[in-house]
Design a protein around this motif. Structure first.
Motif, mmCIF file in Angstrom:
data_model
loop_
_atom_site.group_PDB
_atom_site.id
_atom_site.type_symbol
_atom_site.label_atom_id
_atom_site.label_comp_id
_atom_site.label_asym_id
_atom_site.label_seq_id
_atom_site.Cartn_x
_atom_site.Cartn_y
_atom_site.Cartn_z
ATOM 1 N N ASN A 108 -23.731 -14.869 11.919
ATOM 2 C CA ASN A 108 -24.876 -14.504 12.823
ATOM 3 C C ASN A 108 -24.389 -14.821 14.181
ATOM 4 O O ASN A 108 -23.657 -15.912 14.444
ATOM 5 C CB ASN A 108 -25.882 -15.333 12.315
ATOM 6 C CG ASN A 108 -27.284 -15.109 13.094
ATOM 7 O OD1 ASN A 108 -27.571 -15.626 14.246
ATOM 8 N ND2 ASN A 108 -28.075 -14.221 12.614
ATOM 9 N N ARG A 110 -25.782 -16.810 16.454
ATOM 10 C CA ARG A 110 -26.195 -18.152 16.713
ATOM 11 C C ARG A 110 -24.968 -19.092 16.248
ATOM 12 O O ARG A 110 -25.070 -20.150 16.699
ATOM 13 C CB ARG A 110 -27.484 -18.586 16.110
ATOM 14 C CG ARG A 110 -28.677 -17.813 16.724
ATOM 15 C CD ARG A 110 -30.081 -18.404 16.235
ATOM 16 N NE ARG A 110 -30.100 -18.344 14.775
ATOM 17 C CZ ARG A 110 -30.424 -17.483 13.827
ATOM 18 N NH1 ARG A 110 -31.094 -16.307 14.419
ATOM 19 N NH2 ARG A 110 -30.587 -17.503 12.556
ATOM 20 N N GLU A 111 -24.208 -18.562 15.220
ATOM 21 C CA GLU A 111 -23.099 -19.546 14.640
ATOM 22 C C GLU A 111 -21.780 -19.215 15.198
ATOM 23 O O GLU A 111 -20.934 -20.020 14.826
ATOM 24 C CB GLU A 111 -23.088 -19.149 13.043
ATOM 25 C CG GLU A 111 -24.422 -19.541 12.485
ATOM 26 C CD GLU A 111 -24.499 -19.080 11.017
ATOM 27 O OE1 GLU A 111 -23.393 -18.143 10.673
ATOM 28 O OE2 GLU A 111 -25.081 -19.435 10.341
ATOM 29 N N GLN A 113 -18.933 -19.651 17.399
ATOM 30 C CA GLN A 113 -18.243 -20.563 18.200
ATOM 31 C C GLN A 113 -17.211 -20.252 19.296
ATOM 32 O O GLN A 113 -16.150 -19.496 18.899
ATOM 33 C CB GLN A 113 -17.511 -21.743 17.399
ATOM 34 C CG GLN A 113 -18.568 -22.327 16.099
ATOM 35 C CD GLN A 113 -17.893 -23.424 15.440
ATOM 36 O OE1 GLN A 113 -16.629 -23.628 15.399
ATOM 37 N NE2 GLN A 113 -18.696 -23.906 14.404
ATOM 38 N N GLU A 119 -19.203 -17.989 27.645
ATOM 39 C CA GLU A 119 -20.697 -18.062 27.425
ATOM 40 C C GLU A 119 -21.592 -16.874 27.900
ATOM 41 O O GLU A 119 -22.414 -16.302 27.288
ATOM 42 C CB GLU A 119 -21.405 -19.486 28.006
ATOM 43 C CG GLU A 119 -22.690 -19.512 27.438
ATOM 44 C CD GLU A 119 -23.220 -20.891 27.949
ATOM 45 O OE1 GLU A 119 -24.639 -21.105 27.591
ATOM 46 O OE2 GLU A 119 -22.443 -21.565 28.798
ATOM 47 N N LYS A 123 -23.632 -15.458 24.755
ATOM 48 C CA LYS A 123 -25.118 -16.134 24.820
ATOM 49 C C LYS A 123 -26.257 -15.186 24.491
ATOM 50 O O LYS A 123 -27.186 -15.703 23.753
ATOM 51 C CB LYS A 123 -25.302 -16.853 25.999
ATOM 52 C CG LYS A 123 -25.631 -16.065 27.353
ATOM 53 C CD LYS A 123 -25.952 -17.011 28.556
ATOM 54 C CE LYS A 123 -26.372 -16.128 29.617
ATOM 55 N NZ LYS A 123 -26.530 -17.167 30.701
ATOM 56 N N ASN A 124 -26.209 -13.831 24.883
ATOM 57 C CA ASN A 124 -27.277 -13.088 24.420
ATOM 58 C C ASN A 124 -26.915 -11.966 23.308
ATOM 59 O O ASN A 124 -28.144 -11.301 23.072
ATOM 60 C CB ASN A 124 -27.341 -11.849 25.970
ATOM 61 C CG ASN A 124 -27.966 -12.884 27.071
ATOM 62 O OD1 ASN A 124 -28.872 -13.693 27.002
ATOM 63 N ND2 ASN A 124 -27.443 -12.455 28.180
ATOM 64 N N GLN A 126 -27.483 -11.005 19.465
ATOM 65 C CA GLN A 126 -28.515 -11.532 18.505
ATOM 66 C C GLN A 126 -28.080 -10.905 17.141
ATOM 67 O O GLN A 126 -27.577 -9.436 17.372
ATOM 68 C CB GLN A 126 -29.955 -10.967 18.947
ATOM 69 C CG GLN A 126 -30.303 -11.675 20.149
ATOM 70 C CD GLN A 126 -31.643 -11.378 20.616
ATOM 71 O OE1 GLN A 126 -32.210 -10.342 19.999
ATOM 72 N NE2 GLN A 126 -32.430 -12.118 21.602
#
Length: 212
Positions: A108, A110-111, A113, A119, A123-124, A126
């Protein structure tokens, strides 16, 4: 002399092709053939095509596939181009008798690294992505140089990079090809310990089939 001429002709051809590709991408004229694609055969093809090159340096290329069968909406030829560049670089910058690891998994957004240098690119994002990592145990890159890795014509300065040469366009091309797939590319590295290059492509959610 014939052998030397052949090597130089191949090298020059590669540089010309890189220049053509970057020009097409920037002009918005790069052709893509997007279709539902299983990435594993693409990775296997890259591995098989470069095994003999790796063997010349006594390198071993290992591939660990994902535990799920997934499909992405992609141009398989362009993804193969990206992965060929990453594995070729790993071969160039890894000392003899080493190993190169290719792994893939679904993760995902969000996971993910990554170093803060990337970034803005990540960062955007999804949803779920197919993440492929090419890891080498070569010369590595200083952290201060990470944000320049994907700049056009960038060659991180060290004696080995001068020796192996190159157009400095392979990684910028890879970045723009991944962006055309609504994905991204980034890296993590430690000087004298090796590098990990990651690509991420959106998964076609309805095509995630867990293997039991």
């Amino acid at each position: 002399f014939c052998s030397m001429g052949k090597r130089n002709a191949i090298r020059l051809s590669g540089i010309v092709n890189d220049l053509l590709d970057i020009s097409k991408i920037e002009a918005g004229k790069m052709d893509f053939k997007f279709e539902l694609t299983n990435i594993e055969p693409v990775i296997e093809s890259v591995k098989n095509n470069l095994t003999e090159v790796a063997r010349e340096k006594e390198l071993v290329i290992n591939y660990t596939p994902i535990g799920d069968s997934v499909e992405v909406y992609a141009d398989s030829n362009r993804i193969e181009q990206v992965l060929t560049n990453l594995v070729s670089n790993a071969i160039k910058f890894t000392p003899n008798a080493g190993q190169i690891e290719i792994t893939s998994r679904v993760v995902n957004a969000r996971e993910l690294q990554y170093d803060q240098s990337f970034e803005e690119d990540i960062k955007n994002l999804q949803g779920n992505y197919l993440q492929v990592c090419v890891e080498d145990h070569g010369i590595g890159i200083e952290r201060k140089d990470l944000n320049h890795v994907f700049d056009k014509f960038a060659q991180i300065e060290n004696s080995l990079s001068r020796k192996v040469g190159g157009s400095g366009l392979g990684l910028p091309i890879a970045k723009q090809l991944l962006e055309a797939h609504q994905g991204t590319i980034w890296c993590d590295s430690e000087l004298n310990k090796g590098s990990k290059f990651y690509i991420a492509i959106p998964v076609v959610e309805s095509k995630i089939l867990t293997l039991n």
